[in-house]
Motif scaffolding. Structure first.
Motif, PDB file in Angstrom:
ATOM      1  N   UNK A 186       0.827  -1.213   0.000  1.00 45.63           N
ATOM      2  CA  UNK A 186       0.000   0.000   0.000  1.00 45.63           C
ATOM      3  C   UNK A 186       0.867   1.271   0.000  1.00 45.63           C
ATOM      4  N   UNK A 187       1.515   1.522  -1.125  1.00 51.36           N
ATOM      5  CA  UNK A 187       2.408   2.670  -1.243  1.00 51.36           C
ATOM      6  C   UNK A 187       1.624   3.948  -1.521  1.00 51.36           C
ATOM      7  N   UNK A 188       2.070   5.038  -0.934  1.00 50.89           N
ATOM      8  CA  UNK A 188       1.498   6.347  -1.228  1.00 50.89           C
ATOM      9  C   UNK A 188       1.982   6.781  -2.613  1.00 50.89           C
ATOM     10  N   UNK A 189       1.190   7.604  -3.312  1.00 56.80           N
ATOM     11  CA  UNK A 189       1.648   8.111  -4.612  1.00 56.80           C
ATOM     12  C   UNK A 189       2.985   8.843  -4.467  1.00 56.80           C
ATOM     13  N   UNK A 190       3.787   8.747  -5.508  1.00 57.57           N
ATOM     14  CA  UNK A 190       5.088   9.425  -5.581  1.00 57.57           C
ATOM     15  C   UNK A 190       6.079   8.969  -4.512  1.00 57.57           C
ATOM     16  N   UNK A 191       5.976   7.700  -4.106  1.00 60.10           N
ATOM     17  CA  UNK A 191       6.952   7.135  -3.183  1.00 60.10           C
ATOM     18  C   UNK A 191       8.223   6.828  -3.964  1.00 60.10           C
ATOM     19  N   UNK A 192       9.347   7.251  -3.439  1.00 60.02           N
ATOM     20  CA  UNK A 192      10.618   7.005  -4.123  1.00 60.02           C
ATOM     21  C   UNK A 192      11.222   5.684  -3.662  1.00 60.02           C
ATOM     22  N   UNK A 193      12.036   5.124  -4.530  1.00 61.85           N
ATOM     23  CA  UNK A 193      12.749   3.900  -4.174  1.00 61.85           C
ATOM     24  C   UNK A 193      13.630   4.155  -2.958  1.00 61.85           C
ATOM     25  N   UNK A 194      14.280   5.295  -2.890  1.00 61.23           N
ATOM     26  CA  UNK A 194      15.174   5.570  -1.759  1.00 61.23           C
ATOM     27  C   UNK A 194      14.405   5.624  -0.445  1.00 61.23           C
ATOM     28  N   UNK A 195      13.170   6.134  -0.457  1.00 65.70           N
ATOM     29  CA  UNK A 195      12.404   6.159   0.797  1.00 65.70           C
ATOM     30  C   UNK A 195      11.927   4.762   1.188  1.00 65.70           C
TER      31      UNK A 195
END
Length: 167
Positions: A128-137
């Motif tokens: 359940x990822x939030x939109x615009x989640x980066x790989x680094x985060x």
């Protein structure tokens, strides 16, 4: 990983699940050209590689520790975590989607014939990822000691929450 496989899923059941999984992936394979790539292709440097692969190990460990008391009750008591894959926009490093694949089987003996009837099952659990989640985060979450329970970036939900919706 093989020590978990032998404890959790017999070889024949695991082989059957892997066969079904490979057919499912082959049927859904798409062209290699496009804006997305596999997250593993975007890892750079020892810290990112360690966060990713160390995180995969910790996620499986966390899942194995809770499986018997949660998801692994009922007909499918041998659920096995196969692989977590994430798509990433190659140009920006933003995640498209992450899917954690699980397999299990239910075996029953036919008392009349002695045959064993196997019912394999595969789950495709979307994180359940939030939109615009980066790989680094996401890597920062995976680097934590208990990544299964850690809140995902820009969210109050965890990977565990996503599994609860799926399994």
């Amino acid at each position: 990983m093989s020590f978990i496989r032998s404890r959790r899923m017999p070889g024949a059941a695991f082989a059957a699940a892997m066969c079904l999984l490979s057919v499912a992936f082959a049927a859904s394979a798409q062209s290699s050209s496009g804006p997305y790539t596999d997250a593993e292709n975007r890892l750079s440097g020892d810290d990112e590689v360690e966060a990713w692969y160390g995180g995969m190990h910790k996620l499986r460990r966390d899942f194995d520790q809770i499986c018997g008391d949660t998801f692994c009750e009922g007909d499918y008591s041998n659920i096995y975590a196969l692989r977590l894959r994430c798509s990433v926009v190659a140009a920006s490093g933003l995640l498209g989607r992450c899917v954690w694949v699980f397999a299990a089987s239910n075996e029953e003996i036919d008392p009349a014939s002695g045959r064993i009837v196997v019912q394999p099952k595969i789950w495709r659990c979307v994180l359940p990822l939030a939109p615009k989640t980066s790989l680094s985060s996401l890597l920062a979450v995976l680097a934590q000691e208990r990544p299964l329970y850690a809140p995902l970036p820009n969210s109050s939900r965890s990977i565990y929450d996503g599994l609860s919706d799926c399994l």
